[in-house]
Design a protein around this motif. Structure first.
Motif, PDB file in Angstrom:
ATOM      1  N   PRO A 100       9.511  -2.138   1.058  1.00 45.15           N
ATOM      2  CA  PRO A 100       9.270  -1.723  -0.322  1.00 45.15           C
ATOM      3  C   PRO A 100       8.993  -2.906  -1.241  1.00 45.15           C
ATOM      4  N   LEU A 101       8.295  -2.604  -2.341  1.00 44.34           N
ATOM      5  CA  LEU A 101       8.037  -3.593  -3.376  1.00 44.34           C
ATOM      6  C   LEU A 101       9.160  -3.546  -4.414  1.00 44.34           C
ATOM      7  N   PRO A 102       9.306  -4.605  -5.203  1.00 46.37           N
ATOM      8  CA  PRO A 102      10.265  -4.548  -6.319  1.00 46.37           C
ATOM      9  C   PRO A 102      10.005  -3.329  -7.194  1.00 46.37           C
ATOM     10  N   ALA A 103      11.069  -2.838  -7.820  1.00 43.58           N
ATOM     11  CA  ALA A 103      11.014  -1.542  -8.502  1.00 43.58           C
ATOM     12  C   ALA A 103       9.997  -1.478  -9.639  1.00 43.58           C
ATOM     13  N   HIS A 104       9.663  -2.617 -10.249  1.00 44.11           N
ATOM     14  CA  HIS A 104       8.753  -2.572 -11.397  1.00 44.11           C
ATOM     15  C   HIS A 104       7.280  -2.444 -10.991  1.00 44.11           C
ATOM     16  N   LEU A 105       7.001  -2.489  -9.682  1.00 39.55           N
ATOM     17  CA  LEU A 105       5.629  -2.410  -9.203  1.00 39.55           C
ATOM     18  C   LEU A 105       5.302  -1.011  -8.687  1.00 39.55           C
ATOM     19  N   ASN A 106       4.063  -0.608  -8.880  1.00 39.33           N
ATOM     20  CA  ASN A 106       3.589   0.707  -8.452  1.00 39.33           C
ATOM     21  C   ASN A 106       3.043   0.596  -7.029  1.00 39.33           C
ATOM     22  N   GLU A 107       3.841   1.022  -6.047  1.00 41.31           N
ATOM     23  CA  GLU A 107       3.456   0.874  -4.648  1.00 41.31           C
ATOM     24  C   GLU A 107       2.174   1.623  -4.311  1.00 41.31           C
ATOM     25  N   GLN A 108       2.075   2.860  -4.755  1.00 51.27           N
ATOM     26  CA  GLN A 108       0.908   3.662  -4.390  1.00 51.27           C
ATOM     27  C   GLN A 108      -0.375   3.055  -4.937  1.00 51.27           C
ATOM     28  N   ALA A 109      -0.314   2.519  -6.152  1.00 50.64           N
ATOM     29  CA  ALA A 109      -1.499   1.897  -6.735  1.00 50.64           C
ATOM     30  C   ALA A 109      -1.930   0.682  -5.918  1.00 50.64           C
ATOM     31  N   VAL A 110      -0.965  -0.050  -5.397  1.00 49.51           N
ATOM     32  CA  VAL A 110      -1.284  -1.217  -4.570  1.00 49.51           C
ATOM     33  C   VAL A 110      -1.902  -0.777  -3.246  1.00 49.51           C
ATOM     34  N   VAL A 111      -1.303   0.220  -2.607  1.00 44.11           N
ATOM     35  CA  VAL A 111      -1.844   0.733  -1.342  1.00 44.11           C
ATOM     36  C   VAL A 111      -3.258   1.264  -1.548  1.00 44.11           C
ATOM     37  N   ASP A 112      -3.473   1.996  -2.644  1.00 44.70           N
ATOM     38  CA  ASP A 112      -4.792   2.548  -2.932  1.00 44.70           C
ATOM     39  C   ASP A 112      -5.851   1.454  -3.087  1.00 44.70           C
ATOM     40  N   ARG A 113      -5.404   0.269  -3.440  1.00 40.98           N
ATOM     41  CA  ARG A 113      -6.322  -0.844  -3.697  1.00 40.98           C
ATOM     42  C   ARG A 113      -6.876  -1.449  -2.399  1.00 40.98           C
ATOM     43  N   ILE A 114      -6.163  -1.255  -1.298  1.00 35.84           N
ATOM     44  CA  ILE A 114      -6.574  -1.850  -0.024  1.00 35.84           C
ATOM     45  C   ILE A 114      -7.850  -1.172   0.474  1.00 35.84           C
ATOM     46  N   ALA A 115      -8.817  -1.982   0.898  1.00 35.08           N
ATOM     47  CA  ALA A 115     -10.051  -1.434   1.454  1.00 35.08           C
ATOM     48  C   ALA A 115      -9.716  -0.631   2.712  1.00 35.08           C
ATOM     49  N   PRO A 116     -10.191   0.617   2.817  1.00 43.06           N
ATOM     50  CA  PRO A 116      -9.866   1.438   3.997  1.00 43.06           C
ATOM     51  C   PRO A 116     -10.203   0.765   5.317  1.00 43.06           C
ATOM     52  N   ALA A 117     -11.255  -0.052   5.349  1.00 44.64           N
ATOM     53  CA  ALA A 117     -11.638  -0.731   6.587  1.00 44.64           C
ATOM     54  C   ALA A 117     -10.616  -1.787   7.008  1.00 44.64           C
ATOM     55  N   LYS A 118      -9.742  -2.185   6.075  1.00 45.46           N
ATOM     56  CA  LYS A 118      -8.723  -3.196   6.365  1.00 45.46           C
ATOM     57  C   LYS A 118      -7.310  -2.622   6.285  1.00 45.46           C
TER      58      LYS A 118
END
Length: 298
Positions: A100-118
């Motif tokens: 998990p990421l620190p509580a102040h960070l939005n995990e889903q937004a970070v995951v969504d940012r990853i290029a699907p090919a990677k």
């Protein structure tokens, strides 16, 4: 009956060896090594251990390891900016943000940012959507590793009744999708499922990923069932001990007297996760360079 002990550690070692051989072949064809980038935010001791072990395993498999560490107080903008940089880096084939990421960070937004090919963790909406649609894509490591163990035992899983206990996006849901793709009849159960023991007694395959120590008892199982225990729980330490015992979601001792085959904890599913992460990175590298895999069974 004494169940066959499913040795995930040995299977994972074989998989990592195969990955290393194919990775060397890839490097010769592509003119570069496949690369895995792991991002760690903060100084959580367990996460640091995981990141170090992933880095060592990546290098041992003839691939490049890129470790990026951000302080605990890193901003959402800083983390997403790093992911954007890795997306654009042609030397990086796989990106894993340690959760998990620190509580102040939005995990889903970070995951969504990853290029699907990677997306070697198989967690982006594109990856999960392709899995649900039965299309080729990158699949979460732990469920795919669990499926590999099941197919190593049974070969064809078609027609088998499977119960998956747990509904997380990391294990439960993708595990069910993978089993459906193998033509199993699949039920997803969870901690609030009514009559869970009765449900399990009809299952040829049980995958336990609910996070409750030794919840599944021997008399819940169908004689001869194959049990994949994904849970890792640490019990309170006994008097005089520094750490408590590691156990799974299944009461291994008694369950092994009923099941036909069962994974131990530790030494079962756990070693498969990093091995499949390396496998996913190598698969992504081949796709990114439009190079056909030399081992189509990988």
């Amino acid at each position: 009956m004494s169940a066959r002990r499913i040795d995930g550690k040995a299977f994972a070692a074989g998989l990592r060896e195969r990955v290393g051989t194919i990775a060397a072949d890839f490097a010769g064809k592509a003119g570069r090594k496949a690369g895995l980038a792991v991002v760690l935010v903060g100084d959580d001791p367990a996460s640091q251990v995981y990141v170090r072990s992933k880095g060592k395993a990546t290098v041992a498999a003839n691939m490049n390891s890129f470790e990026h560490r951000l302080p605990t107080d890193a901003t959402q903008e800083q983390l997403e900016g790093l992911v954007d940089t890795l997306n654009a880096n042609p030397e990086v084939d796989g990106i894993l943000v340690q959760l998990p990421l620190p509580a102040h960070l939005n995990e889903q937004a970070v995951v969504d940012r990853i290029a699907p090919a990677k997306d070697v963790d198989g967690l982006t909406p594109v990856s999960t959507g392709r899995l649900a649609l039965g299309l080729d894509g990158l699949v979460p490591c732990t469920p795919l590793g669990s499926l590999m163990l099941l197919k190593d035992i049974h070969g064809d899983l078609s027609g088998m009744n499977a119960v998956v206990i747990g509904r997380s996006i990391l294990v439960g849901k993708p595990m069910a999708q993978l089993l459906l793709a193998e033509s199993c009849t699949v039920t997803i159960a969870h901690s609030r499922t009514k009559n869970l023991p009765e449900l399990l007694r009809g299952a040829d395959i049980v995958v336990a990923a609910v996070g409750r120590p030794e919840m599944v008892r021997a008399d819940w199982l169908k004689p001869g069932a194959t049990v994949i225990d994904v849970g890792i729980n640490r019990l309170p330490p006994e008097p005089g001990a520094e750490k408590g015992k590691l156990v799974g979601d299944v009461a291994y001792g008694e369950a092994s007297e009923v099941a036909g085959a069962i994974t131990p904890v530790p030494g079962g599913v756990g070693p498969m996760t990093i091995a499949v992460l390396l496998r996913n990175t190598l698969v992504a590298a081949h796709r990114n360079e439009n190079i056909a895999l030399t081992d189509t069974t990988l």
